[in-house]
Design a protein around this motif. Sequence first.
Motif, mmCIF file in Angstrom:
data_model
loop_
_atom_site.group_PDB
_atom_site.id
_atom_site.type_symbol
_atom_site.label_atom_id
_atom_site.label_comp_id
_atom_site.label_asym_id
_atom_site.label_seq_id
_atom_site.Cartn_x
_atom_site.Cartn_y
_atom_site.Cartn_z
ATOM 1 N N ALA A 335 -6.723 4.126 -8.555
ATOM 2 C CA ALA A 335 -7.109 3.605 -7.235
ATOM 3 C C ALA A 335 -8.524 3.041 -7.212
ATOM 4 O O ALA A 335 -8.866 2.220 -6.354
ATOM 5 N N SER A 399 -2.023 -0.495 -4.562
ATOM 6 C CA SER A 399 -2.000 -0.587 -3.097
ATOM 7 C C SER A 399 -1.244 0.591 -2.477
ATOM 8 O O SER A 399 -1.698 1.190 -1.490
ATOM 9 N N LYS A 400 -0.114 0.945 -3.068
ATOM 10 C CA LYS A 400 0.687 2.048 -2.523
ATOM 11 C C LYS A 400 -0.018 3.389 -2.718
ATOM 12 O O LYS A 400 0.059 4.271 -1.851
ATOM 13 N N LYS A 402 -3.258 3.819 -2.785
ATOM 14 C CA LYS A 402 -4.382 3.849 -1.857
ATOM 15 C C LYS A 402 -3.938 4.118 -0.425
ATOM 16 O O LYS A 402 -4.617 4.828 0.334
ATOM 17 N N HIS A 403 -2.820 3.522 -0.023
ATOM 18 C CA HIS A 403 -2.408 3.580 1.383
ATOM 19 C C HIS A 403 -1.321 4.614 1.659
ATOM 20 O O HIS A 403 -0.913 4.788 2.810
ATOM 21 N N GLY A 404 -0.868 5.292 0.624
ATOM 22 C CA GLY A 404 0.146 6.326 0.812
ATOM 23 C C GLY A 404 1.471 5.946 0.178
ATOM 24 O O GLY A 404 2.110 4.975 0.610
ATOM 25 N N THR A 406 5.349 6.229 -0.419
ATOM 26 C CA THR A 406 6.489 6.663 0.380
ATOM 27 C C THR A 406 7.473 7.429 -0.499
ATOM 28 O O THR A 406 7.931 6.916 -1.524
ATOM 29 N N SER A 461 -4.445 9.505 -1.275
ATOM 30 C CA SER A 461 -4.034 9.431 0.136
ATOM 31 C C SER A 461 -2.767 10.241 0.342
ATOM 32 O O SER A 461 -1.989 10.468 -0.595
#
Length: 502
Positions: A335, A399-400, A402-404, A406, A461
């Motif tokens: 990240a 990106s995933k 960093k932002h969580g 799923t 995250s």
Amino acid sequence: MKKQYKTKEEVHNRALDIRGKRFGDIADGISLKSKSLAGDVFEHWFGKEKDSASERDLKEADVELKATPFKQLKSKNKTGGAKYSAKERLVLNIINYENLANEKFETSHFLEKNSVIELGFYEYKSGISKSEWNFKDTVLFEIQKNSDDFAVIKNDWHTIQKYVLEGHAELLSESATDYLAACTKGKKGTNERVQPYSDVPAKQRAFSLKRSFMTNLLRQNILGDKKTESIFKGKFEIKKGSIENQVGEMLKPWIGWSVKKLEKKFDVKSTAKSKHAVLAARMLGLSLKVRFDTNSVKVAEFEKAGIVPKTVRFDEKGRNKESMSFAPFRFKNLAQQSWDETRDSEMADWHKFLLDSKFLFIVFQMVDGAELFQGFRFFNVPYSDLNGDIREVWEDTVSKIKHGVTLEAVKSSTANSGYVVNNNFVKLGQKASQRKICHVRPHAQKSDYSVNGKSSDELPSAIIWKNRPNNTKLFSDNWMTTQSFWFNHDYVRKQVLDLIEQ
């Protein structure tokens, strides 16, 4: 008053005194926020003021000065101790394409400037003030001292020159050579130079010693790790050219041999673990201790050149089911990284690895009921692939993270936990037309979403859960199964298509 060093011995003796010195104690007015702090401090230690001169730093002693970082790896060695590697390549002098075209190696600017280098190795420590960093040790590196290495470097220099002479300096890449590379240099968009035999501008590049070469130098000279084997048992014969040519001459005689015949020839048991990897090493004259199915192949020439050997197996219809895995990554580290190649120290680990590496695919296939050694292929990842699909998958993954990420839990009677957990990273996919070159999937054999689990890693995250089970000990907020990047099996197949029968 500036001290005059007349011999390389005087320079090295002075260098030895810097060992253990903190940057903050010897910076002497140099800004600790400077991106070139280590190099500036190392030169200042010798009384050398910063300049942009093209001649050697200590002209009277014929010595160049270079500070170079190494880092501690997350993985441990067999005894549980720390493992280290060079953090980046060693950038040398800028390549002037017009001058290079008219030079001879023996009188080249490259050799004149870099034949003797005093290297100051310092440990890069993330999260610790640079004032606390220190120089671990120094090495007087004489490029002509090791005749085998010198022969390979000389051949690399000629390879780079050949690109220029043929009017294709714009096609240069770091993986085109073994030890000495032509790395990009300068800020993106402002680093183009003219070349003499083409109107096409080429990226500004500098001669550099590969990160893999520097890692070997570190382990051999600083860490005392000399437990490597060599393919070249005698003096390297430059007439055979590159390491690729030399390896090729050693593998060609075995093409067409069955695995059973190779097992008998090399006294390898048919039930041996990773026997194909063992046989590949034996065909190159290496011991049974060397296997080409690990991420740490202790072969000196491969380690220095960043050559990654991989065995690939195909069935009678020319299909390979296995994708190619890479070392697992740490979520928090990933990240914080950037794909940007304008500054080596900030470049993503996987980007560095793929730039440095040259893959050696060793191909086996079932033919008429017998498994045969079909041949081999050296492969460099093309720039278009590296900055196309591969970059897209890497950036999507970052990106995933960093932002969580799923995660969706689906009940399963076969899973130990009672659930199978799916994530939203890029998958291999069922339709070949929709696949990327690579994908992300677990490196560990067992799923693990627990805090500090044996096969889990912490995310920066919080996880975005769907249908999260009630057992928060097994299904945590921030931990998930360790992941790796993988090359798709059909991408590997594409590189060796001419070697297999279909």
